[in-house]
Design a protein around this motif. Structure first.
Motif, PDB file in Angstrom:
ATOM      1  N   ASP A 142       1.105  -1.613  -0.138  1.00 35.65           N
ATOM      2  CA  ASP A 142       0.033  -0.075   0.062  1.00 35.65           C
ATOM      3  C   ASP A 142       0.686   1.469   0.046  1.00 35.65           C
ATOM      4  OD1 ASP A 142      -2.520  -1.269   0.283  1.00 35.65           O
ATOM      5  OD2 ASP A 142      -2.900  -0.869   2.120  1.00 35.65           O
ATOM      6  N   GLU A 143       2.025   1.041   0.292  1.00 32.55           N
ATOM      7  CA  GLU A 143       2.702   2.525   0.448  1.00 32.55           C
ATOM      8  C   GLU A 143       3.577   2.202  -0.671  1.00 32.55           C
ATOM      9  OE1 GLU A 143       4.229  -0.332   1.734  1.00 32.55           O
ATOM     10  OE2 GLU A 143       5.681  -1.263   1.235  1.00 32.55           O
ATOM     11  N   LEU A 144       3.783   1.998  -1.722  1.00 34.07           N
ATOM     12  CA  LEU A 144       4.250   1.943  -3.320  1.00 34.07           C
ATOM     13  C   LEU A 144       3.623   2.864  -3.526  1.00 34.07           C
ATOM     14  CD1 LEU A 144       5.234  -1.863  -3.610  1.00 34.07           C
ATOM     15  CD2 LEU A 144       6.371  -0.101  -2.444  1.00 34.07           C
ATOM     16  N   TYR A 182       8.470   5.146  -3.892  1.00 34.47           N
ATOM     17  CA  TYR A 182       8.721   4.671  -5.146  1.00 34.47           C
ATOM     18  C   TYR A 182       8.920   3.486  -5.288  1.00 34.47           C
ATOM     19  CZ  TYR A 182       8.067   9.869  -6.946  1.00 34.47           C
ATOM     20  OH  TYR A 182       7.730  10.915  -6.839  1.00 34.47           O
ATOM     21  N   ASP A 183       8.093   2.651  -5.735  1.00 32.89           N
ATOM     22  CA  ASP A 183       8.602   1.331  -6.251  1.00 32.89           C
ATOM     23  C   ASP A 183       9.521   1.096  -7.038  1.00 32.89           C
ATOM     24  OD1 ASP A 183       7.874  -1.439  -7.212  1.00 32.89           O
ATOM     25  OD2 ASP A 183       6.634  -1.165  -8.959  1.00 32.89           O
ATOM     26  N   SER A 184      11.067   0.420  -6.576  1.00 30.70           N
ATOM     27  CA  SER A 184      11.689   0.327  -7.654  1.00 30.70           C
ATOM     28  C   SER A 184      11.938  -0.716  -8.024  1.00 30.70           C
ATOM     29  CB  SER A 184      12.791   0.484  -6.479  1.00 30.70           C
ATOM     30  OG  SER A 184      13.306  -0.126  -5.737  1.00 30.70           O
ATOM     31  N   ASN A 185      11.164  -2.031  -6.948  1.00 27.34           N
ATOM     32  CA  ASN A 185      11.309  -3.083  -7.299  1.00 27.34           C
ATOM     33  C   ASN A 185      10.965  -4.046  -8.734  1.00 27.34           C
ATOM     34  OD1 ASN A 185      12.577  -3.577  -4.590  1.00 27.34           O
ATOM     35  ND2 ASN A 185      10.105  -4.530  -4.261  1.00 27.34           N
ATOM     36  N   ARG A 186      10.198  -3.417  -9.079  1.00 27.67           N
ATOM     37  CA  ARG A 186       9.658  -3.730 -10.683  1.00 27.67           C
ATOM     38  C   ARG A 186      10.812  -3.371 -11.453  1.00 27.67           C
ATOM     39  NH1 ARG A 186       5.079  -1.581 -12.777  1.00 27.67           N
ATOM     40  NH2 ARG A 186       5.680   0.321 -11.518  1.00 27.67           N
ATOM     41  N   THR A 191       7.012  -9.015  -5.165  1.00 22.15           N
ATOM     42  CA  THR A 191       7.745  -8.753  -3.810  1.00 22.15           C
ATOM     43  C   THR A 191       7.331  -7.772  -2.602  1.00 22.15           C
ATOM     44  OG1 THR A 191       7.908  -6.309  -5.080  1.00 22.15           O
ATOM     45  CG2 THR A 191       9.618  -7.918  -5.710  1.00 22.15           C
ATOM     46  N   GLY A 192       7.214  -8.376  -1.797  1.00 22.27           N
ATOM     47  CA  GLY A 192       6.397  -7.732  -0.427  1.00 22.27           C
ATOM     48  C   GLY A 192       5.720  -9.032  -0.154  1.00 22.27           C
ATOM     49  N   GLY A 193       5.177  -8.321   0.860  1.00 24.71           N
ATOM     50  CA  GLY A 193       4.093  -9.373   1.609  1.00 24.71           C
ATOM     51  C   GLY A 193       4.454 -10.587   1.969  1.00 24.71           C
ATOM     52  N   VAL A 194       5.371 -11.332   2.052  1.00 21.83           N
ATOM     53  CA  VAL A 194       5.974 -12.618   2.528  1.00 21.83           C
ATOM     54  C   VAL A 194       6.223 -12.253   4.371  1.00 21.83           C
ATOM     55  CG1 VAL A 194       5.664 -14.089   0.634  1.00 21.83           C
ATOM     56  CG2 VAL A 194       7.840 -12.898   1.392  1.00 21.83           C
ATOM     57  N   SER A 195       6.478 -11.396   4.511  1.00 25.83           N
ATOM     58  CA  SER A 195       7.038 -10.992   6.004  1.00 25.83           C
ATOM     59  C   SER A 195       6.363 -11.562   6.529  1.00 25.83           C
ATOM     60  CB  SER A 195       7.822  -9.943   6.051  1.00 25.83           C
ATOM     61  OG  SER A 195       6.661  -8.799   5.473  1.00 25.83           O
ATOM     62  N   ALA A 196       6.542 -11.791   8.232  1.00 25.95           N
ATOM     63  CA  ALA A 196       6.244 -13.069   9.200  1.00 25.95           C
ATOM     64  C   ALA A 196       4.305 -12.566   9.568  1.00 25.95           C
ATOM     65  CB  ALA A 196       6.654 -12.756  10.321  1.00 25.95           C
ATOM     66  N   PRO A 218      10.884 -10.874  -1.466  1.00 26.37           N
ATOM     67  CA  PRO A 218      10.760  -9.969  -0.330  1.00 26.37           C
ATOM     68  C   PRO A 218      10.374  -9.010  -0.892  1.00 26.37           C
ATOM     69  CG  PRO A 218      12.800 -10.890   0.440  1.00 26.37           C
ATOM     70  CD  PRO A 218      12.435 -11.520  -0.761  1.00 26.37           C
ATOM     71  N   GLY A 219      10.427  -7.975   0.409  1.00 28.62           N
ATOM     72  CA  GLY A 219      10.487  -6.293  -0.477  1.00 28.62           C
ATOM     73  C   GLY A 219      11.278  -5.485  -0.690  1.00 28.62           C
ATOM     74  N   ASN A 220      12.540  -5.694   0.158  1.00 29.33           N
ATOM     75  CA  ASN A 220      13.055  -4.723   0.526  1.00 29.33           C
ATOM     76  C   ASN A 220      14.100  -4.860  -0.938  1.00 29.33           C
ATOM     77  OD1 ASN A 220      13.293  -3.338   2.948  1.00 29.33           O
ATOM     78  ND2 ASN A 220      13.106  -5.187   3.841  1.00 29.33           N
ATOM     79  N   PRO A 221      14.159  -3.555  -1.341  1.00 29.78           N
ATOM     80  CA  PRO A 221      15.150  -3.551  -2.720  1.00 29.78           C
ATOM     81  C   PRO A 221      16.497  -4.663  -2.804  1.00 29.78           C
ATOM     82  CG  PRO A 221      14.268  -1.357  -1.959  1.00 29.78           C
ATOM     83  CD  PRO A 221      14.301  -2.594  -1.201  1.00 29.78           C
TER      84      PRO A 221
HETATM   85  P1  AMP Z   1       7.501  -5.932   3.202  1.00 29.09           P
HETATM   86  O1  AMP Z   1       8.219  -7.219   2.617  1.00 29.09           O
HETATM   87  O2  AMP Z   1       6.261  -5.679   2.547  1.00 29.09           O
HETATM   88  O3  AMP Z   1       7.458  -6.044   4.807  1.00 29.09           O
HETATM   89  O4  AMP Z   1       8.529  -4.721   2.447  1.00 29.09           O
HETATM   90  C1  AMP Z   1       9.316  -5.200   3.102  1.00 29.09           C
HETATM   91  C2  AMP Z   1      10.587  -3.177   2.698  1.00 29.09           C
HETATM   92  O5  AMP Z   1      10.253  -3.243   1.504  1.00 29.09           O
HETATM   93  C3  AMP Z   1       9.360  -2.405   3.467  1.00 29.09           C
HETATM   94  O6  AMP Z   1      10.028  -1.197   3.461  1.00 29.09           O
HETATM   95  C4  AMP Z   1       9.011  -1.803   1.336  1.00 29.09           C
HETATM   96  O7  AMP Z   1       8.655  -0.424   1.520  1.00 29.09           O
HETATM   97  C5  AMP Z   1       9.510  -2.168   0.500  1.00 29.09           C
HETATM   98  N1  AMP Z   1       9.247  -2.068  -0.526  1.00 29.09           N
HETATM   99  C6  AMP Z   1       8.555  -2.741  -0.466  1.00 29.09           C
HETATM  100  N2  AMP Z   1       7.855  -3.181  -1.484  1.00 29.09           N
HETATM  101  C7  AMP Z   1       8.864  -2.308  -2.568  1.00 29.09           C
HETATM  102  C8  AMP Z   1       9.292  -1.490  -3.768  1.00 29.09           C
HETATM  103  N3  AMP Z   1       8.432  -3.016  -4.854  1.00 29.09           N
HETATM  104  N4  AMP Z   1       9.666  -0.165  -4.048  1.00 29.09           N
HETATM  105  C9  AMP Z   1      10.389  -0.680  -3.514  1.00 29.09           C
HETATM  106  N5  AMP Z   1      10.709  -1.046  -1.306  1.00 29.09           N
HETATM  107  C10 AMP Z   1       9.614  -1.915  -1.710  1.00 29.09           C
END
Ligand code: AMP
Ligand code: MG
Length: 426
Positions: free
Chosen positions: A202-204, A217-221, A265-270, A317-320
């Protein structure tokens, strides 16, 4: 559906989903893959980086004739004696213009590199080694040439009927040249793997949108698209997906309906894993792991299905930086295997660390480093600074991963550490 994923992993010694060693996770993933088998035929010039579908067998000897490795004179080794020998020059052999007559004892032929060795001859004396040369004859000093010297033998590069390139190779520039040297202009390759991906959170925010408080900003894509393309896959960008079950389900269905593999990416942490787990159970089988690694501890792996065939799934994971480490050390190899390739293991080299490195035993760490050369030519590595899993500049500044193994403790300055260079040579 084939064997259940947890049956596959249960058979792996040392498997523990909630504290999984990197090497065991890699083995588990390798066992989950069934390669695609669709083949297409491509001209050589379009085949770079593609997966060769089957062994390529040489239809001819390469080179096809014995030929000269030097500019000089082709002669019969049996003419060489214990004293100086003078041989009559009876003709010329140039590359593409062979000398057609047999060469008799006491005769020789002026020859250029690559020209066919005339019948009767078995040796070539380089022109700079002869004692005297005229249009009519040459004199060779005793002992200046071993019989058989400077002759490239027919088939010394490749024999007709032998395997020139093994199926499963990722085709390199030299492979394409090799195929051309066999007169082969098209290759059977595995069709390009289609990989769909999206970011969740939601923060992207996407580029062009205002950056509200607490948003990023979404950098992972962008990283993912580039890593996929560099690896030779077709990347299908499905955008940013909000953290709600309905959007996520729709995105996953769309993704596995059009791709061989799906990366998120993201959304798989605990905290997130619970609702994604329930959702993914409806779409297929997914294993949720906590991997003993840094960066990149949480990861989900499995197979999903909507209407069409199954897709391999990686929830990164979410972290870049964690995304990149998880991609390079898990997803990349899996995608290559899925694409029918058998990629060689990434080379793990050694370099001396220029400074101490803190490292906790019990997990594998992938720190970012700069490989450089010391005054005596030795390989040195220096970390790029802050190593947080969100610090993407640590990747841009680096030219290698410093790989600190599972059991490794603190590193002292001068200790050798494992490194994997970012760039391969070919
Ligand atoms: P999450 O695994 O979803 O809890 O994300 C872990 C961290 O990675 C959070 O600080 C997110 O803001 C960051 N993050 C998740 N997705 C992205 C993305 N697509 N681009 C940049 N940072 C991201
Ligand atoms: Mg998130």
């Amino acid at each position: 559906m084939p064997i259940k994923l947890d049956q596959i992993t249960a058979a792996l010694p040392g498997y523990r989903a909630d504290d999984l060693r990197v090497d065991i996770a890699q083995q588990a993933i390798a066992r989950l893959i069934t390669p695609i088998a669709d083949i297409e035929r491509l001209p050589l010039k379009q085949a770079l980086g593609r997966v060769l579908a089957a062994d390529l067998v040489s239809p001819i000897d390469v080179p096809s004739h014995d030929n000269s490795a030097m500019d000089g004179y082709a002669l019969r080794g049996s003419d060489l004696g214990t004293g100086n020998v003078t041989l009559a020059v009876v003709g010329k052999a140039f590359a593409g213009h062979p000398y057609a007559q047999p060469v008799l004892p006491g005769q020789c032929v002026r020859i250029m590199t690559g020209a066919v060795i005339p019948s009767g001859c078995d040796s070539v004396i380089p022109q700079e080694l002869v004692l005297q040369a005229s249009e009519r004859d040459v004199t060779i000093a005793a002992g200046s040439l071993q019989p058989g010297a400077n002759r490239r033998l027919a088939g010394e590069d490749l024999r007709a009927g032998s395997v020139a390139l093994q199926g499963g190779r990722l085709l390199t520039p030299s492979d394409l040249g090799l195929a051309a040297s066999l007169g082969i202009g098209e290759l059977n390759v595995v069709r390009r793997l289609r990989v769909a991906f999206f970011s969740t959170g939601d923060e992207l925010r996407s580029i062009g949108q205002p950056l509200d408080t607490g948003c990023v900003y979404d950098s992972n894509r962008y990283t993912l698209q580039a890593m996929l393309e560099r690896a030779g896959f077709e990347a299908i960008d499905l955008g940013v997906v909000r953290d709600d079950p309905a959007s996520l389900e729709a995105a996953l269905r769309a993704a596995c309906g059009q791709a061989d593999a799906v990366l998120t990416t993201g959304g798989v942490s605990a905290g997130d894993a619970d609702y994604t787990r329930a959702l993914m159970e409806r779409l297929g089988e997914v294993l949720f792991w906590k991997i003993a690694m840094r960066p990149g501890r949480p990861m989900a792996v499995g197979r999903l299905q909507s209407d069409g065939p199954q897709a391999l799934f990686f929830g990164l994971p979410g972290n870049p930086v964690a995304v990149m480490a998880s991609f390079y050390f898990f997803a990349r190899d899996a995608l290559y295997r899925l694409a029918g390739a058998s990629p060689p293991a990434l080379p793990l080299l050694r370099a001396s660390s220029t400074a101490p490195i803190r490292k906790r035993p019990g997990r594998t760490e992938f720190q970012r480093g700069v490989l450089h050369t010391g005054d005596n030519g030795e390989a040195l590595v220096t970390l790029t600074g802050a190593q947080g899993s969100g610090i993407l500049s640590s990747m841009s500044d680096a030219n290698c991963m410093v790989v600190l193994g599972h059991g490794q403790g603190d590193v002292a300055a001068g200790d050798a550490v494992g490194i994997i260079p970012f760039h391969g040579l070919v």
